[in-house]
Enzyme design. Structure first.
Site, PDB file in Angstrom:
ATOM      1  N   ASP A 250       0.822  -1.201   0.000  1.00 32.32           N
ATOM      2  CA  ASP A 250       0.000   0.000   0.000  1.00 32.32           C
ATOM      3  C   ASP A 250       0.862   1.259   0.000  1.00 32.32           C
ATOM      4  O   ASP A 250       2.093   1.209  -0.006  1.00 32.32           O
ATOM      5  CB  ASP A 250      -1.004  -0.011   1.163  1.00 32.32           C
ATOM      6  CG  ASP A 250      -0.324  -0.006   2.531  1.00 32.32           C
ATOM      7  OD1 ASP A 250       0.755   0.588   2.669  1.00 32.32           O
ATOM      8  OD2 ASP A 250      -0.894  -0.591   3.477  1.00 32.32           O
ATOM      9  N   LYS A 272      -4.019   3.517  -1.347  1.00 30.97           N
ATOM     10  CA  LYS A 272      -5.190   4.380  -1.294  1.00 30.97           C
ATOM     11  C   LYS A 272      -4.746   5.754  -0.796  1.00 30.97           C
ATOM     12  O   LYS A 272      -3.991   5.869   0.155  1.00 30.97           O
ATOM     13  CB  LYS A 272      -6.252   3.831  -0.343  1.00 30.97           C
ATOM     14  CG  LYS A 272      -6.780   2.451  -0.699  1.00 30.97           C
ATOM     15  CD  LYS A 272      -7.833   2.024   0.297  1.00 30.97           C
ATOM     16  CE  LYS A 272      -8.373   0.638  -0.025  1.00 30.97           C
ATOM     17  NZ  LYS A 272      -7.352  -0.398   0.168  1.00 30.97           N
ATOM     18  N   MET A 385      -5.280   9.118   9.913  1.00 35.16           N
ATOM     19  CA  MET A 385      -5.975   9.652   8.726  1.00 35.16           C
ATOM     20  C   MET A 385      -6.846  10.858   9.076  1.00 35.16           C
ATOM     21  O   MET A 385      -7.951  11.005   8.563  1.00 35.16           O
ATOM     22  CB  MET A 385      -6.838   8.544   8.083  1.00 35.16           C
ATOM     23  CG  MET A 385      -6.037   7.329   7.639  1.00 35.16           C
ATOM     24  SD  MET A 385      -7.054   5.896   7.221  1.00 35.16           S
ATOM     25  CE  MET A 385      -7.558   5.322   8.861  1.00 35.16           C
TER      26      MET A 385
END
Length: 464
Positions: A250, A272, A385
């Site tokens: 990732d 992502k 995040m």
């Protein structure tokens, strides 16, 4: 790499050494470990070179160098004490396309001799490009203590059965799996213990099983890559990364960590970013199962820890549905990595008796969390995040009871060389002009422990 590492077939090499002092003697001793034909040219010869020149594959000419000495040579070492002669021979050899090394003069070296750990037929060669010989010697000493001297027996054993295995197993992947099982298991151990006959019988049995299709099925390893610093990988993570046929990784896996993956492994990026999901999570789940069912050893490499905001549980559920075997390798999660490298203990007797990890990910421009439970004194909050939602985080924590003066830290690229740390309070962090320069991946730490940053910060990084 300034120097490309290669191993030359010394059996078909003609080597010239110009000079016959003790420096030249060291090069002569090194080349004598090979079957190369060696010519030494020098008007004066040291006792060491004189003794070694009596060996069958050494020819000694006690005279000055002449250009014809280069004829038919593939390697040249120049070790005289006269710079003009060294330069002259270098220039002539280079013009003829011959690899030349002027000893202790890196600019005049078209090749350099590495530091060697010799467990023939296993040879480990290392180089610093001539810039750090002492460090190289230190590394070599470490390797000498780690590698068993009898590892050469495994090299001889592998050479002896290489053609037989290659004939029996046409697939490169099958051969690699087979040899990994041999070297990692009882067969390899018996070779190291000198039980050659027993090891050979075991190999024949194991090879027959592989030919009959009785070989390990594909498997998935969910590996936590940690927050970014490759030194924080676990030994097990590194071992599995070196065994993988396919690595699915990732966005949070650092380039330095990817460099440690097996060179010929297929690498599939499924990262992502905000509003940009390269592959939806459901497709990643199915991809892992598909790759394993094709017989691959698959490493799912995740930043941090697979089970902390890593969706490892969802991926495992899909693997179970497809009957795929799996393992989970924990990693240092971003929260602990960021806190440790920013000098912010997540718990402290005077500041916080608990810590909560939560996600600050925006959904429909809001963050749906139990703000009342989060806005409690004497605890540390870590938001993953949460950079885009920072205004909401500050507003809601104040609205639900935390003092506006509660301290907050933003840690960007935690544990990496370009780590940044920006501190402030819930009421002023957004007013700081430097906040806009902070980019993902960034962890947000809230609580009294942030006040310890300036005192406990040990890691040399950028202060935002």
């Amino acid at each position: 790499m300034k120097y490309f590492p290669v191993f030359i077939d010394a059996e078909h090499t003609n080597c010239l050494i110009v000079g016959a002092g003790e420096v030249a003697a060291r090069k002569l001793e090194l080349v004598l470990k090979t079957p190369a034909k060696i010519t030494v040219v020098a008007p004066w010869v040291s006792d060491t070179v004189a003794k070694l020149s009596r060996l069958e594959n050494v020819t000694l000419h006690e005279r000055e160098f002449v250009e014809d000495d280069l004829n038919g040579k593939t390697l040249v070492f120049v070790a005289t004490d006269k710079q003009s002669i060294n330069q002259h021979i270098h220039d002539m050899a280079h013009s003829k396309g011959i690899l030349v090394n002027v000893v202790d003069n890196t600019p005049l070296c078209k090749f350099i001799t590495p530091s060697i750990v010799d467990r023939s037929p296993i040879i480990i060669a290392m180089s610093s490009g001539g810039v750090a010989p002492v460090l190289l010697r230190y590394i070599r000493q470490k390797l000498e203590t780690v590698l068993p001297h009898k590892i050469s027996l495994l090299g001889d054993f592998s050479e002896r059965f290489r053609d037989k295995v290659k004939t029996a197993l046409s697939s490169v992947t099958d051969r690699r799996y087979f040899w990994e099982d041999v070297l990692d298991g009882d067969i390899g151990e018996n070779v190291l213990q000198g039980q050659q006959t027993k090891a050979e019988l075991q190999l024949d049995i194991a090879l027959q099983k592989y030919q009959n299709g009785d070989k390990p099925a594909g498997q998935v390893y969910l590996v936590g890559a940690g927050p970014g610093d490759p030194d924080l990988l676990t030994f097990r993570a590194l071992r599995l990364m070196q065994k993988a046929d396919v690595v699915v990784y990732d966005r949070l896996v650092s380039p330095d960590i990817l460099e440690l993956v097996r060179r010929d492994a297929e690498k599939i990026y499924v990262g992502k970013a905000k509003s940009n999901h390269t592959i939806p999570q459901e497709e990643i789940n199915e991809l892992l199962a598909k790759l394993a069912l094709e017989g691959n050893r698959v490493v799912r490499l995740k930043g941090g820890d697979p089970f902390i905001f890593g969706r490892g549980g969802e991926e495992i559920q899909t693997l179970i549905e497809h009957g795929v075997d799996f393992q989970v390798v924990p990693g240092i999660t971003a929260a602990t990595g960021a806190a440790s490298y920013a000098g912010i203990p997540l718990t402290h007797r005077d500041h916080a008796q608990s810590v909560t990890f939560t996600t600050g990910h925006l959904r429909d421009n809001s963050i749906d969390l139990n703000w009342r439970a989060l806005a409690q004194p004497s605890q540390t909050l870590v938001f993953y995040m949460g950079l885009t939602g920072l205004p909401i985080i500050c507003r809601e924590l104040i609205a639900h009871g935390l003092a506006p003066s509660t301290e907050i830290a933003l840690v960007e690229n935690a544990t990496r060389a370009n780590q940044k740390v920006l501190t402030g309070t819930l009421e002023n962090i957004l007013k700081n002009s430097l906040t806009k320069d902070i980019k993902p991946p960034t962890l947000i730490i809230v609580g009294g422990v942030v006040s310890l940053h300036k005192q406990l910060n040990w890691f040399t990084a950028q202060e935002a």
